[in-house]
Design a protein around this motif. Structure first.
Motif, PDB file in Angstrom:
ATOM      1  N   LEU A  59       0.824  -1.213   0.000  1.00  0.00           N
ATOM      2  CA  LEU A  59       0.000   0.000   0.000  1.00  0.00           C
ATOM      3  C   LEU A  59       0.861   1.268   0.000  1.00  0.00           C
ATOM      4  O   LEU A  59       0.491   2.284  -0.585  1.00  0.00           O
ATOM      5  CB  LEU A  59      -0.954   0.003   1.198  1.00  0.00           C
ATOM      6  CG  LEU A  59      -2.088  -1.023   1.129  1.00  0.00           C
ATOM      7  CD1 LEU A  59      -2.986  -0.889   2.346  1.00  0.00           C
ATOM      8  CD2 LEU A  59      -2.907  -0.866  -0.142  1.00  0.00           C
ATOM      9  N   ARG A  60       2.030   1.159   0.663  1.00  0.00           N
ATOM     10  CA  ARG A  60       2.934   2.321   0.707  1.00  0.00           C
ATOM     11  C   ARG A  60       3.275   2.820  -0.701  1.00  0.00           C
ATOM     12  O   ARG A  60       3.450   4.007  -0.930  1.00  0.00           O
ATOM     13  CB  ARG A  60       4.213   1.920   1.457  1.00  0.00           C
ATOM     14  CG  ARG A  60       5.236   3.008   1.707  1.00  0.00           C
ATOM     15  CD  ARG A  60       4.818   4.041   2.743  1.00  0.00           C
ATOM     16  NE  ARG A  60       3.806   4.972   2.318  1.00  0.00           N
ATOM     17  CZ  ARG A  60       3.191   5.825   3.136  1.00  0.00           C
ATOM     18  NH1 ARG A  60       3.477   5.842   4.431  1.00  0.00           N
ATOM     19  NH2 ARG A  60       2.288   6.645   2.682  1.00  0.00           N
ATOM     20  N   LEU A  61       3.347   1.901  -1.668  1.00  0.00           N
ATOM     21  CA  LEU A  61       3.666   2.272  -3.047  1.00  0.00           C
ATOM     22  C   LEU A  61       2.544   3.080  -3.688  1.00  0.00           C
ATOM     23  O   LEU A  61       2.748   3.761  -4.677  1.00  0.00           O
ATOM     24  CB  LEU A  61       3.914   1.016  -3.892  1.00  0.00           C
ATOM     25  CG  LEU A  61       4.991   0.040  -3.404  1.00  0.00           C
ATOM     26  CD1 LEU A  61       4.980  -1.226  -4.260  1.00  0.00           C
ATOM     27  CD2 LEU A  61       6.360   0.714  -3.461  1.00  0.00           C
ATOM     28  N   PHE A  62       1.337   2.997  -3.108  1.00  0.00           N
ATOM     29  CA  PHE A  62       0.161   3.613  -3.738  1.00  0.00           C
ATOM     30  C   PHE A  62      -0.382   4.816  -2.968  1.00  0.00           C
ATOM     31  O   PHE A  62      -1.333   5.446  -3.413  1.00  0.00           O
ATOM     32  CB  PHE A  62      -0.966   2.580  -3.864  1.00  0.00           C
ATOM     33  CG  PHE A  62      -0.713   1.524  -4.894  1.00  0.00           C
ATOM     34  CD1 PHE A  62      -1.026   1.765  -6.238  1.00  0.00           C
ATOM     35  CD2 PHE A  62      -0.160   0.302  -4.550  1.00  0.00           C
ATOM     36  CE1 PHE A  62      -0.800   0.794  -7.194  1.00  0.00           C
ATOM     37  CE2 PHE A  62       0.072  -0.670  -5.509  1.00  0.00           C
ATOM     38  CZ  PHE A  62      -0.247  -0.426  -6.835  1.00  0.00           C
ATOM     39  N   ILE A  63       0.169   5.091  -1.779  1.00  0.00           N
ATOM     40  CA  ILE A  63      -0.371   6.194  -0.970  1.00  0.00           C
ATOM     41  C   ILE A  63       0.771   7.119  -0.569  1.00  0.00           C
ATOM     42  O   ILE A  63       1.752   6.670   0.040  1.00  0.00           O
ATOM     43  CB  ILE A  63      -1.066   5.664   0.311  1.00  0.00           C
ATOM     44  CG1 ILE A  63      -2.108   4.586  -0.038  1.00  0.00           C
ATOM     45  CG2 ILE A  63      -1.719   6.815   1.076  1.00  0.00           C
ATOM     46  CD1 ILE A  63      -2.707   3.897   1.179  1.00  0.00           C
ATOM     47  N   ALA A  64       0.635   8.398  -0.900  1.00  0.00           N
ATOM     48  CA  ALA A  64       1.700   9.358  -0.610  1.00  0.00           C
ATOM     49  C   ALA A  64       1.890   9.502   0.898  1.00  0.00           C
ATOM     50  O   ALA A  64       0.927   9.453   1.662  1.00  0.00           O
ATOM     51  CB  ALA A  64       1.360  10.711  -1.230  1.00  0.00           C
ATOM     52  N   LYS A  65       3.156   9.713   1.291  1.00  0.00           N
ATOM     53  CA  LYS A  65       3.458   9.842   2.716  1.00  0.00           C
ATOM     54  C   LYS A  65       2.849  11.094   3.334  1.00  0.00           C
ATOM     55  O   LYS A  65       2.609  11.137   4.535  1.00  0.00           O
ATOM     56  CB  LYS A  65       4.973   9.850   2.951  1.00  0.00           C
ATOM     57  CG  LYS A  65       5.582   8.475   2.820  1.00  0.00           C
ATOM     58  CD  LYS A  65       7.009   8.437   3.321  1.00  0.00           C
ATOM     59  CE  LYS A  65       7.573   7.060   2.975  1.00  0.00           C
ATOM     60  NZ  LYS A  65       8.907   6.845   3.440  1.00  0.00           N
ATOM     61  N   LEU A 234      -5.074  -6.582  -4.091  1.00  0.00           N
ATOM     62  CA  LEU A 234      -3.912  -7.090  -4.825  1.00  0.00           C
ATOM     63  C   LEU A 234      -2.883  -7.693  -3.861  1.00  0.00           C
ATOM     64  O   LEU A 234      -2.071  -8.532  -4.247  1.00  0.00           O
ATOM     65  CB  LEU A 234      -3.329  -6.024  -5.765  1.00  0.00           C
ATOM     66  CG  LEU A 234      -2.475  -4.861  -5.293  1.00  0.00           C
ATOM     67  CD1 LEU A 234      -1.042  -5.285  -5.070  1.00  0.00           C
ATOM     68  CD2 LEU A 234      -2.519  -3.767  -6.342  1.00  0.00           C
ATOM     69  N   VAL A 235      -2.959  -7.316  -2.596  1.00  0.00           N
ATOM     70  CA  VAL A 235      -2.020  -7.848  -1.608  1.00  0.00           C
ATOM     71  C   VAL A 235      -2.144  -9.368  -1.505  1.00  0.00           C
ATOM     72  O   VAL A 235      -1.148 -10.084  -1.430  1.00  0.00           O
ATOM     73  CB  VAL A 235      -2.240  -7.212  -0.214  1.00  0.00           C
ATOM     74  CG1 VAL A 235      -1.339  -7.844   0.832  1.00  0.00           C
ATOM     75  CG2 VAL A 235      -2.047  -5.700  -0.271  1.00  0.00           C
ATOM     76  N   HIS A 236      -3.375  -9.876  -1.521  1.00  0.00           N
ATOM     77  CA  HIS A 236      -3.481 -11.328  -1.318  1.00  0.00           C
ATOM     78  C   HIS A 236      -2.968 -12.137  -2.509  1.00  0.00           C
ATOM     79  O   HIS A 236      -2.630 -13.298  -2.357  1.00  0.00           O
ATOM     80  CB  HIS A 236      -4.868 -11.779  -0.817  1.00  0.00           C
ATOM     81  CG  HIS A 236      -6.048 -11.466  -1.653  1.00  0.00           C
ATOM     82  ND1 HIS A 236      -7.056 -10.613  -1.242  1.00  0.00           N
ATOM     83  CD2 HIS A 236      -6.441 -11.916  -2.857  1.00  0.00           C
ATOM     84  CE1 HIS A 236      -7.989 -10.554  -2.162  1.00  0.00           C
ATOM     85  NE2 HIS A 236      -7.648 -11.340  -3.147  1.00  0.00           N
ATOM     86  N   TYR A 237      -2.872 -11.509  -3.670  1.00  0.00           N
ATOM     87  CA  TYR A 237      -2.232 -12.208  -4.796  1.00  0.00           C
ATOM     88  C   TYR A 237      -0.731 -12.342  -4.551  1.00  0.00           C
ATOM     89  O   TYR A 237      -0.142 -13.390  -4.807  1.00  0.00           O
ATOM     90  CB  TYR A 237      -2.486 -11.465  -6.114  1.00  0.00           C
ATOM     91  CG  TYR A 237      -3.904 -11.640  -6.599  1.00  0.00           C
ATOM     92  CD1 TYR A 237      -4.228 -12.637  -7.521  1.00  0.00           C
ATOM     93  CD2 TYR A 237      -4.928 -10.826  -6.116  1.00  0.00           C
ATOM     94  CE1 TYR A 237      -5.532 -12.811  -7.956  1.00  0.00           C
ATOM     95  CE2 TYR A 237      -6.236 -10.996  -6.544  1.00  0.00           C
ATOM     96  CZ  TYR A 237      -6.537 -11.988  -7.455  1.00  0.00           C
ATOM     97  OH  TYR A 237      -7.821 -12.167  -7.866  1.00  0.00           O
ATOM     98  N   VAL A 238      -0.113 -11.281  -4.049  1.00  0.00           N
ATOM     99  CA  VAL A 238       1.327 -11.331  -3.792  1.00  0.00           C
ATOM    100  C   VAL A 238       1.616 -12.350  -2.684  1.00  0.00           C
ATOM    101  O   VAL A 238       2.498 -13.206  -2.810  1.00  0.00           O
ATOM    102  CB  VAL A 238       1.870  -9.936  -3.414  1.00  0.00           C
ATOM    103  CG1 VAL A 238       3.361 -10.020  -3.097  1.00  0.00           C
ATOM    104  CG2 VAL A 238       1.612  -8.925  -4.531  1.00  0.00           C
TER     105      VAL A 238
END
Ligand SMILES: *Cc1c(COP(=O)(O)O)cnc(C)c1O
Length: 508
Positions: A59-65, A234-238
């Motif tokens: 999720l960090r890749l998809f949400i700005a800090k 998408l997390v559960h696919y990884v």
């Protein structure tokens, strides 16, 4: 990361706006402006993470800090998974037969994969309405199945006085167990309504209400058109991919190969789950094929087999959560399939909105590179439930059973004997996503195995202890929306009633 609309590149909003408004202003669905990539090295590093930490990393890749700090996001992911059987290993991946894995996505508090996406989404929404934000938020949901229970439980668990939920179900048209999941949760942030109408009769009033939110109020929907759901899904696919690669390596006595391809079989309705998988594939997760497994309501199967989308009458089936006429996340799939062609999607969706059909035959080859599909009748579903039990002592629910049938039809699931004479093997491991526990679907399970089959299941270790608590809990009567002389009159009256209830929920 900013978010844009599938239908127009000029839309650009923050993550907060995307999840707090649901649909984009042009009627399209929100998607991230770019897709971060996953490398084999990253997969290798992620293989040691617990589920909440993997969810954080992705999720960090998809949400700005500057929207959510590391600390806040970590805490949201951890809290969301807390109610799972085993928060750190949220999804057990088990082997059935010699060629297929099953990922048990249903080990959350409402026994369905929807807990995975819903609980993080509601945690994120709660974050944006935390004390000091000056905001109040009301979520609106109409449910014929598993979305409502997942939302009710998640809202009750975050227990934020500024976040409320109004949830509707068609009276008499959900299972007793699902109704109890809605009516046994005690939270003054949740209001449950039964309406005297059919499946999606409440959708129109809800759409009208959501599109008329006053400036000082946030009203939104949490069905899988909300980008927060597919994103978390998408997390559960990884996770599942990593576990399959580890098992395969152990079998060969070799090191893990993070370039190895894996096929996923997904019991499919509105395509929210498979949209998460397709986003993971876009990021570079080595997915050979995403297989849409559908029941007699086979719109997505027709798209993948014939390039033809058409709205057909709803058919009742044993896998009710997949009774979908037009899978709305198809829009996200097509968006990625066309290489993010906003203009083309806009013109296609305009056509779908006006005629309920679309000719995609010139895109068929492209679609079939990434997707496969199969359909299963109720008879086949019952046979699959029966055979999983007889062959593997494994209890599956009617939705997972649709996936089981698809895996059989496409040659991903083979018996040991067939595997030995091995033309059947497709040269890549396959995993079936098990979307619900049988405990929610007594009627379907007993249709397949008889009342004794059900009794044997409830006495087995596979029957979850939490299910008993729901059967024993005290039900609070829901509010009722009565039917008027016509559907249109009902929908007008229900809209007024719903607005009253929203006002009540918003009282401090
Ligand atoms: C919602 C649901 C599905 C379908 O998922 P989509 O994201 O709508 O395709 C499948 N199985 C179960 C048990 C569900 O509740």
């Amino acid at each position: 990361m900013r978010y844009t609309s599938t239908r127009s590149r000029s839309v650009s909003v923050s993550f907060e706006t995307a999840i707090c408004t649901g649909y984009a202003s042009d009627g399209g669905l929100y998607v991230p402006e770019s897709i971060p990539s996953i490398t084999a090295d990253a997969l290798c590093k992620w293989s040691n993470l617990s589920y909440p930490n993997l969810a954080f990393a992705i999720l960090r890749l998809f949400i700005a800090k500057d929207e959510i700090t590391d600390e806040e996001l970590r805490s949201i992911c951890a809290s969301a998974m807390q109610a799972f059987d085993d928060p750190d290993q949220a999804i057990p991946v088990v082997e059935v037969g010699t060629t297929m894995y099953v990922a048990e996505l249903f080990r959350g508090p409402t026994f369905c994969f929807k807990d995975l996406g819903m609980r993080v989404l509601i945690g994120l929404l709660s974050h944006f309405t935390s004390e000091g934000s000056g905001k109040n938020m009301t979520l609106l949901v109409s449910t014929t199945g598993d979305t409502g229970p997942a939302a009710v439980q998640a809202v009750a668990d975050v227990n934020n006085p500024r976040l409320s939920l109004l949830v509707h179900y068609p009276m008499g048209q959900i299972s007793d167990f699902q109704r109890r999941q809605l009516t046994t949760v005690t939270s003054d942030r949740v209001k449950v309504v039964a309406y005297q109408g059919g499946g999606d009769d409440m959708d129109l009033p809800i759409k009208r209400i959501l599109s008329s939110a006053p400036d000082d109020k946030v009203w939104t929907g949490v069905n899988s058109y909300n980008i927060g759901r597919p994103l978390m899904q998408l997390v559960h696919y990884v996770w599942t991919y990593l576990r399959v690669v580890e098992r395969e390596a152990a079998k060969r006595g070799a090191a893990c190969d993070y370039t190895q391809e894996v096929a996923f079989v997904i019991p499919t309705g509105a395509m929210g789950n498979i949209a998460g998988g397709y986003m993971a594939k876009q990021m570079g997760l080595p997915i050979r094929k995403l297989v849409a497994a559908v029941n007699a309501n086979d719109a997505s199967h027709r798209v993948i087999q014939h390039g033809e989308l058409r709205k057909l009458p709803m058919i009742k089936t044993l896998s009710e959560a997949m009774n979908v006429q037009i899978p709305y996340n198809l829009e996200r799939l097509l968006f990625y399939c066309t290489g993010q062609d906003h203009a083309l999607i806009a013109s296609w969706m305009k056509q779908v909105d006006s005629s309920d059909c679309l000719d995609l035959s010139s895109w068929l080859d492209r679609l079939q590179e990434d997707f496969a599909s199969a359909t299963a009748s109720d008879e086949q579903v019952c046979a699959a439930i029966s055979s999983a039990l007889a062959t593997h002592q494994y209890c599956i629910d009617p939705h997972t059973a649709v996936g089981w049938c698809a895996a059989e039809q496409l040659g991903y699931y083979t018996t040991a004997a067939e595997a030995e004479s091995s033309s059947a093997s497709l040269g890549c491991p396959a995993v079936l996503l098990a979307t619900a526990s049988p405990c929610k679907f007594q009627n379907a399970y007993a249709t397949a195995l008889g009342p004794d089959g059900w009794t044997a299941y409830t006495a087995s270790p596979q029957y979850p202890a939490g299910a008993r608590r729901i059967l024993e809990g005290e039900e609070l009567p829901p509010a009722i929306y009565k039917a008027e002389s016509t559907l249109e009159a009902s929908q007008r009256a229900w809209e007024v009633y719903a607005r009253d209830l929203i006002r009540e929920l918003e009282q401090p």
